[in-house]
Design a protein around this motif. Structure first.
Motif, mmCIF file in Angstrom:
data_model
loop_
_atom_site.group_PDB
_atom_site.id
_atom_site.type_symbol
_atom_site.label_atom_id
_atom_site.label_comp_id
_atom_site.label_asym_id
_atom_site.label_seq_id
_atom_site.Cartn_x
_atom_site.Cartn_y
_atom_site.Cartn_z
ATOM 1 N N UNK A 159 0.825 -1.208 0.000
ATOM 2 C CA UNK A 159 0.000 0.000 0.000
ATOM 3 C C UNK A 159 0.862 1.262 0.000
ATOM 4 N N UNK A 160 1.775 1.333 -0.940
ATOM 5 C CA UNK A 160 2.567 2.551 -1.123
ATOM 6 C C UNK A 160 2.467 2.912 -2.603
ATOM 7 N N UNK A 161 2.731 4.165 -2.910
ATOM 8 C CA UNK A 161 2.663 4.575 -4.311
ATOM 9 C C UNK A 161 3.958 5.274 -4.704
ATOM 10 N N UNK A 162 4.019 5.675 -5.945
ATOM 11 C CA UNK A 162 5.257 6.243 -6.480
ATOM 12 C C UNK A 162 5.686 7.509 -5.742
ATOM 13 N N UNK A 163 4.727 8.229 -5.184
ATOM 14 C CA UNK A 163 5.054 9.496 -4.526
ATOM 15 C C UNK A 163 5.831 9.314 -3.228
ATOM 16 N N UNK A 164 5.693 8.139 -2.585
ATOM 17 C CA UNK A 164 6.404 7.955 -1.317
ATOM 18 C C UNK A 164 7.259 6.689 -1.260
#
Length: 317
Positions: A159-164
């Protein structure tokens, strides 16, 4: 802000660490990770950890302390910012209160220093970053707890995305440089008794809304039959509906007869649902959140909102 947090910790000889009720691993991990960070760096400080317990309390016990212990003490509340969810309300007796949280909720805890990083994936990631920025000594014990909270609140980094992502993995790399006992933590988190594994079959069925929101309604009778506690069913069984291509949102509603509530646990894949949880008095993460509802009728209203959210996002299969 990290320097303000450290200055406040340095100021007090007595520190009591709180977290939310019915703790998950991020709550326990951040509470115990902070406990060890303080003991590792300020060996003469008296540090206590308080709160209710469940089967996620990893290798520790909570301290039984008197009201007088809070005199001239700092209370630190971590992984929660709303007063009604804090385990042990005696922080009100402390001289000062520090709130550390990564959720998107504002705090209603008055006269506190509020350290919030709502773009962080877990309270434990906040601690990893705090230790790195402030160049703190980190023991293997501290790193084990902090890593455990990071792993679970990110769903094993799903549950992480490219922004973080870069920041999250940098903090994970930093904390794992201090030799956490990853194997033991994973065994604790991801192995279970045969009896519990078999009990899960009771909760494997679910229904679907018109837009493929998967849901279950777990009654008090079901909980008694399973011999699990309410938390074990509510939080522990919701992801039995996860990982299905056609299901973008899944939610469990569990009857908590003792508190006359229905516990809603909402999960999603790439659809923000936390605002719906907040609408019903709850909160949490964008894709993993919850709320306490009045009854199953209110659960149906929430389910209607979740069903419409799928349509709004164009996720109809």
């Amino acid at each position: 802000m990290t320097s303000q947090v450290l200055d406040l910790i340095k100021k007090y000889d007595k520190i009591i660490i709180h977290r939310h009720t019915r703790p998950d691993m991020d709550a326990i991990g951040s509470q115990m990770g902070l406990y060890h960070l303080i003991k590792d760096n300020f060996k003469d400080k008296m540090v206590y950890k308080v709160g209710d317990t469940n089967n996620l309390v990893y290798k520790t016990t909570m301290d039984e302390i008197s009201d007088s212990t809070f005199s001239n003490a700092l209370s630190i509340i971590i992984d929660v910012a709303v007063s009604e969810l804090v385990s042990d309300s005696r922080y009100l007796l402390a001289s000062e209160v520090l709130v550390i949280d990564h959720h998107k909720n504002d705090t209603n805890i008055e006269n506190s220093l509020f350290f919030q990083q709502s773009d962080y994936t877990s309270a434990c990631e906040m601690l990893a970053n705090l230790a790195r920025v402030e160049k703190l000594e980190v023991s293997s014990e501290a790193s084990t707890y902090i890593y455990g909270g990071m792993v679970t609140d990110t769903g094993r980094f799903q549950y992480i995305d490219a922004s973080n992502a870069s920041r999250v993995f940098s903090n994970a790399a930093f904390i794992t440089s201090f030799n956490p006992d990853i194997k033991d933590m994973y065994d604790f988190l991801y192995t279970e008794d045969l009896e519990k594994k078999l009990v899960k079959q009771m909760f494997s069925n679910f229904e679907l809304t018109s837009n493929n929101v998967a849901f279950r309604k777990n009654t008090h009778e079901m909980i008694l039959e399973s011999k699990l506690d309410v938390f074990g069913v509510s939080r522990g069984m919701v992801n039995l509906m996860a990982g299905i291509k056609e299901v973008p949102i899944w939610v469990s509603f569990t009857e908590d007869l003792e508190n006359n509530k229905i516990l809603a646990e909402i999960r999603s894949r790439n659809i923000i649902v936390v605002d719906i949880a907040k609408k019903y008095g709850g909160g949490g993460h964008n894709f993993a959140c919850g709320a306490s509802l009045k009854d199953f009728n209110e659960a149906d209203l929430m389910l209607k909102d979740l069903n419409e959210r799928v349509l709004e996002n164009g996720n109809i299969k």
